[in-house]
Each structure stands twice: as C-alpha cells, then as structure tokens.
Design an enzyme around this catalytic site. Sequence first.
Site, PDB file in Angstrom:
ATOM      1  N   ASP A  32      44.068  44.806  38.157  1.00  0.00           N
ATOM      2  CA  ASP A  32      43.776  43.414  37.787  1.00  0.00           C
ATOM      3  C   ASP A  32      43.697  43.234  36.265  1.00  0.00           C
ATOM      4  OD1 ASP A  32      43.410  43.118  40.560  1.00  0.00           O
ATOM      5  OD2 ASP A  32      41.269  43.525  40.396  1.00  0.00           O
ATOM      6  N   GLU A 206      45.651  34.389  45.043  1.00  0.00           N
ATOM      7  CA  GLU A 206      44.450  34.814  44.317  1.00  0.00           C
ATOM      8  C   GLU A 206      44.861  35.078  42.879  1.00  0.00           C
ATOM      9  OE1 GLU A 206      42.865  38.454  45.910  1.00  0.00           O
ATOM     10  OE2 GLU A 206      44.810  39.383  46.133  1.00  0.00           O
TER      11      GLU A 206
HETATM   12  O1  FUB Z   1      40.920  44.047  42.805  1.00  0.00           O
HETATM   13  C1  FUB Z   1      40.348  43.351  43.863  1.00  0.00           C
HETATM   14  C2  FUB Z   1      41.186  42.169  44.190  1.00  0.00           C
HETATM   15  O2  FUB Z   1      42.492  42.590  44.524  1.00  0.00           O
HETATM   16  C3  FUB Z   1      41.400  41.237  43.023  1.00  0.00           C
HETATM   17  O3  FUB Z   1      40.296  40.469  42.746  1.00  0.00           O
HETATM   18  C4  FUB Z   1      42.614  40.544  43.487  1.00  0.00           C
HETATM   19  O4  FUB Z   1      43.239  39.775  42.528  1.00  0.00           O
HETATM   20  C5  FUB Z   1      43.436  41.697  43.998  1.00  0.00           C
HETATM   21  O5  FUB Z   1      44.135  42.348  42.980  1.00  0.00           O
END
Ligand code: FUB
Length: 445
Positions: A32, A206
């Site tokens: 991330d 996301e």
């Molecule tokens: O790393 C945990 C979660 O997985 C992140 O918050 C999302 O964006 C995905 O990469």
Amino acid sequence: MKKQLLILLFLTLGIHLGWSQNPVIRNQFSADPTARLFKGKIYLYPSHDIPTPATKPGRKDWFCMEDYHVFSSTNLTEWNDHGLITSQSKIPWVDSLSYSMWAPDCVEKGGKYYFFFPANLNPSLGKGFGVGVGIADRPEGPFAFEPKPIQGIHGIDPCVLLDKDGQAYIYWAGGGGLSMAKMKGNLTELASEPKVIDGLPKGFKEGPFAFEKDGKYYLTYPLVRHKTEELVYSVSDSPMGPFVYGGVIMDESPTACWTNHQSIVQYNRQWYLFYHHNDYSPKFDKNRSVRIDSLFFGKDGSIQKVVPTLRGVGLTPATAKIELDRYSALSPNGATICQLDSTNVFNGWKLKLDAPNAWVRYNAVDFGRKNQKKLEIRAVASRNSRLRLLIDSPTGLPIAEAILQPGTEMQLTETRVLQKIKGVHSILVQLEEGAVEIDWVRFKK
Ligand code: FUB
C-alpha cells in the site's frame, strides 16, 4: 566519539537498502505504498505486512500489520529505512491485537507533517475501522498522535489532497464504495458530511489516491471487475467530482496477487507509479512488497497503462551489484529466475542460464566517466561454462568474456573488461556454453 558520529549518521540517514530494482524495500514486507515529495526527497509510507504470529487472534490467512515504517530516497534507487512511526500498542483507540494498520498517507501543511492511518477500533469504542492522525515537524517523525480517530470516518485507506487554494479533502474506502469529505484547516477534523463518490465503475473498490495535474483531479483506485484488483482512474475538474472514468493504469496481476494499491508522484520531471506485488511471498498474497515503475501521461491528460517490470526505475551504477534476476528482458529458452536462499526470502533471487545462447538484458547501467577495467561475477557453474557480456544493441560491443569452472557454491570470478565504456547502456549477458546460476555482476577499476 567516532561511534557517536556513526550512530548520528545512522539515525539521520536510516538503513541503506540497496539499489532500486523491484521490489524496492528489501529488508521487510511492505504494501500500500504512498509516495510523497517532501523537501526534495521522496518519502515512502507503506503498510508493513508481517507473517501472522501464532498469538494473533482470528484469521491466520489474512492481512497482518502491527506498525508502520517510513523510508526515503533522493534518487529512487537507494532507500533508507527511518524506522518505526508507530505501532498498534501505542495508539489508545486502536485494538492492540487487531494487526490492522492498513494503508496510510502523509501530507505536509505549513511545515508540519500529517500522517493518516486506518486501524480497527478498540472494542470499547465500537466496531470496524477508524482513521487516526499523527503530527510531526519532520517527514520521518517523531509523530505526536491524536488521542481519538477522526470523527465521521468509518473505513480504510485514507488519502488527503491539499488543493492549490489550501482546502484539504480526504478520500477513503468505506460507506459502500469510496467516500470523501472536506477537512478543516487543522487536518484532524472533517468540515463536511462524508459523501459516497458516485459515477465510478461497478465492482469492489478501495485504496483511493487523488492528485491534481494541470487543473485536472485524478482519483485512482484498485477495482475488482474480474478476479483480482486492477488499478484504474477517474478524472474531474473538481476535487469533489463528478468523476468520469478514465481507464486502466495497471492490469490484474497475472500471478493472482489479489490486492494492488497505488500512489503516483512526479520527481525530477518524471512521473512514477508506486504499487505492490507479493514478490517475496509467492504462495501467500498477504505478504506484499513495494514496486516502482515509470508512468506517462498522454497529451490529452490520460494515464498510459503501466506494464509492471522487475527492473524498476533509475540507473544502476556499473560498480554496484547488478542483479540480473531483476532483468529488463529474458530469452524465452534456457533462462529462469529462482530464489537464492530457501531459508530467507529477503536474500533475493538468482538467474539460471542453462541453454546455449540463453540471455538476459538489464537496462540503464551507468558506467560514468571512468573506465572500469574488471568485471566481477558472483555465480556457480554446474559444468565448464562460458559467458559473454555485451552492450545491447545498437552497438553490440563486447564487454567481457568469462570462463567459469564447475563448483558447488557461489564464488567470485574476475575477468578483464575489453572496452573503454562510458555513459549509460543496457547490457546483455549471454551463455555461450555450460550452465550457470548468477547472483550478480559488477564492474571494478
Ligand atoms: O493492506 C490491507 C489492504 O489491502 C489495504 O488497505 C487495501 O488497499 C489492500 O491493499
């Protein structure tokens, strides 16, 4: 006194992590990635995946993150680890057993640095994810953390955009999609009701990352339309939208790492995409690693698709260890990559060449202005072997020939450089006969 100076240097610069082939962070898992340009340096704020400890309650085959590190680089090729920003046990509102310190961000305003991060709420305060803020005088901290999460945000993956007029906007994943709100000047409170961003393509979304370029506001995000996450973007004339779908930045991973997560930054007139892949953990895609590749815009402002590479970005000095397993191109036959050491993934990979004429190309080696006289190769041969190094086309100039005797352990072989070479070149390493496994090559005076 000398020791004190060394410690001071270490604290200021952090730990040097080597050259920037992909993945770029080589001492731990990292995911991330949010990259930010502060004071002429690129700072990297990733999540920190760890293998799940036996003591973690709940699912073992899930994301597991207990803290954050911050890294910096002046050239995108050498990265320093400045150490811990904070951990789940240090923030009172965070459930200290949740291992849920997911995708963070950091922005600078008025000489202060604001670090935003999501984590599971302490059960006494509620359920789900909140977003916290830490404030520091320097990009690497130390950060002083707000005692409570930002009121009004329930979700993950915060990203803050500071507009040219000073207004801040925060974007996050939650509320049934991606949401956003205006922020107050203190960057610790919302100034408007959260709203779900509409007009985005259907599918799970996301990881929003928003930025402005030439008066256009780009909202980039991972999106699941098929099996795993693609990176895509939408564009607007305003940070509040409406956003119009722009296209794909990166296709789904062919090796099925389910998540991807991006940030985009311009540095020294080049744009870069920071993203992640499970390079160091091919069998478990929740232990990921940060990668960087160059990104280009079309004349109309569209983002051109980025094809992931192992070579990554930046020049590799001819005198550094040139890790050929992070190649630019590989011959279709007789060339494979495998892990160097099955007991420690962070020791990286090696290149196997075992068919006549099998080759590997490695771009952008900087020979500088001084001639290098010797080539050093760390390799093991399983039978009498001969390698040729060339400058890649158009010149095809031979650089060196190396004979390797059979052995059982990696060893160093030194050979003469045949040409005076200056400047930046792509090199080609070709097997003439035999079978070799190469860890790295480097040039010496
Ligand atoms: O790393 C945990 C979660 O997985 C992140 O918050 C999302 O964006 C995905 O990469």
